[in-house]
Design a protein around this motif. Structure first.
Motif, PDB file in Angstrom:
ATOM      1  N   GLY A 158       0.788  -1.221   0.000  1.00 51.70           N
ATOM      2  CA  GLY A 158       0.000   0.000   0.000  1.00 51.70           C
ATOM      3  C   GLY A 158       0.820   1.270   0.000  1.00 51.70           C
ATOM      4  O   GLY A 158       0.272   2.362   0.006  1.00 51.70           O
ATOM      5  N   GLY A 159       2.126   1.169   0.038  1.00 53.49           N
ATOM      6  CA  GLY A 159       2.978   2.348  -0.026  1.00 53.49           C
ATOM      7  C   GLY A 159       3.862   2.511   1.197  1.00 53.49           C
ATOM      8  O   GLY A 159       4.089   1.576   1.971  1.00 53.49           O
ATOM      9  N   SER A 160       4.368   3.719   1.380  1.00 55.34           N
ATOM     10  CA  SER A 160       5.396   4.011   2.377  1.00 55.34           C
ATOM     11  C   SER A 160       4.978   3.665   3.808  1.00 55.34           C
ATOM     12  O   SER A 160       5.735   3.027   4.543  1.00 55.34           O
ATOM     13  CB  SER A 160       5.783   5.489   2.307  1.00 55.34           C
ATOM     14  OG  SER A 160       6.367   5.781   1.061  1.00 55.34           O
ATOM     15  N   ILE A 161       3.805   4.102   4.220  1.00 51.24           N
ATOM     16  CA  ILE A 161       3.372   3.845   5.595  1.00 51.24           C
ATOM     17  C   ILE A 161       3.204   2.350   5.829  1.00 51.24           C
ATOM     18  O   ILE A 161       3.639   1.816   6.859  1.00 51.24           O
ATOM     19  CB  ILE A 161       2.088   4.628   5.924  1.00 51.24           C
ATOM     20  CG1 ILE A 161       2.395   6.133   5.923  1.00 51.24           C
ATOM     21  CG2 ILE A 161       1.516   4.202   7.265  1.00 51.24           C
ATOM     22  CD1 ILE A 161       1.202   7.020   6.116  1.00 51.24           C
ATOM     23  N   ALA A 162       2.609   1.658   4.876  1.00 49.17           N
ATOM     24  CA  ALA A 162       2.463   0.207   4.995  1.00 49.17           C
ATOM     25  C   ALA A 162       3.824  -0.470   5.062  1.00 49.17           C
ATOM     26  O   ALA A 162       4.018  -1.430   5.817  1.00 49.17           O
ATOM     27  CB  ALA A 162       1.653  -0.339   3.828  1.00 49.17           C
ATOM     28  N   ASN A 163       4.793   0.035   4.311  1.00 46.44           N
ATOM     29  CA  ASN A 163       6.136  -0.550   4.308  1.00 46.44           C
ATOM     30  C   ASN A 163       6.846  -0.343   5.643  1.00 46.44           C
ATOM     31  O   ASN A 163       7.477  -1.257   6.170  1.00 46.44           O
ATOM     32  CB  ASN A 163       6.978   0.036   3.176  1.00 46.44           C
ATOM     33  CG  ASN A 163       6.489  -0.404   1.816  1.00 46.44           C
ATOM     34  OD1 ASN A 163       5.726  -1.351   1.697  1.00 46.44           O
ATOM     35  ND2 ASN A 163       6.919   0.290   0.795  1.00 46.44           N
ATOM     36  N   ILE A 164       6.754   0.855   6.194  1.00 48.76           N
ATOM     37  CA  ILE A 164       7.381   1.135   7.488  1.00 48.76           C
ATOM     38  C   ILE A 164       6.762   0.255   8.568  1.00 48.76           C
ATOM     39  O   ILE A 164       7.462  -0.325   9.402  1.00 48.76           O
ATOM     40  CB  ILE A 164       7.244   2.627   7.859  1.00 48.76           C
ATOM     41  CG1 ILE A 164       7.995   3.509   6.858  1.00 48.76           C
ATOM     42  CG2 ILE A 164       7.702   2.883   9.290  1.00 48.76           C
ATOM     43  CD1 ILE A 164       9.492   3.374   6.883  1.00 48.76           C
ATOM     44  N   ASN A 165       5.442   0.131   8.553  1.00 53.37           N
ATOM     45  CA  ASN A 165       4.768  -0.712   9.540  1.00 53.37           C
ATOM     46  C   ASN A 165       5.141  -2.180   9.366  1.00 53.37           C
ATOM     47  O   ASN A 165       5.291  -2.910  10.349  1.00 53.37           O
ATOM     48  CB  ASN A 165       3.255  -0.533   9.455  1.00 53.37           C
ATOM     49  CG  ASN A 165       2.813   0.820   9.968  1.00 53.37           C
ATOM     50  OD1 ASN A 165       3.490   1.426  10.786  1.00 53.37           O
ATOM     51  ND2 ASN A 165       1.684   1.293   9.476  1.00 53.37           N
ATOM     52  N   ALA A 166       5.295  -2.635   8.122  1.00 54.24           N
ATOM     53  CA  ALA A 166       5.667  -4.028   7.867  1.00 54.24           C
ATOM     54  C   ALA A 166       7.091  -4.313   8.339  1.00 54.24           C
ATOM     55  O   ALA A 166       7.369  -5.392   8.864  1.00 54.24           O
ATOM     56  CB  ALA A 166       5.520  -4.353   6.387  1.00 54.24           C
TER      57      ALA A 166
END
Length: 91
Positions: A60-68
């Motif tokens: 889903g993008g940057s925020i999803a990547n940081i959370n993952a």
């Protein structure tokens, strides 16, 4: 019996020497810019032949990547610099 055990131990060590580590690179939507970049990064890692296999995953993008990454789901990911800088943005 000893020969069989020695062979089993030898095969076990051979398997450890051939073991590869797998990493997942978080990207963005497949229609965006981040996914081809992450796919290219994975290809570079795979072609290097250093015992690491990489794949790119659409997200889903940057925020999803940081959370993952924080959750241990990804080992690497692409993120916009402002999202990566402000930890309060990733919830």
């Amino acid at each position: 019996m000893r020969i069989r055990n020695a062979l089993l131990v030898g095969f076990a060590f051979l398997g450890l020497g051939l073991a590869q580590e797998f990493i997942t690179i978080g990207s963005g939507a497949t229609t965006g810019v981040y996914f081809p970049v992450a796919t290219g990064m994975a290809k570079l890692v795979n072609d290097a032949g250093v015992g690491i296999r990489a794949n790119a995953r659409s997200t889903g993008g940057s925020i999803a990547n940081i959370n993952a990454i924080a959750a241990g789901e990804f080992e690497m990911a692409l993120a916009q610099n402002d999202i990566a800088y402000y930890p309060s943005c990733a919830t």
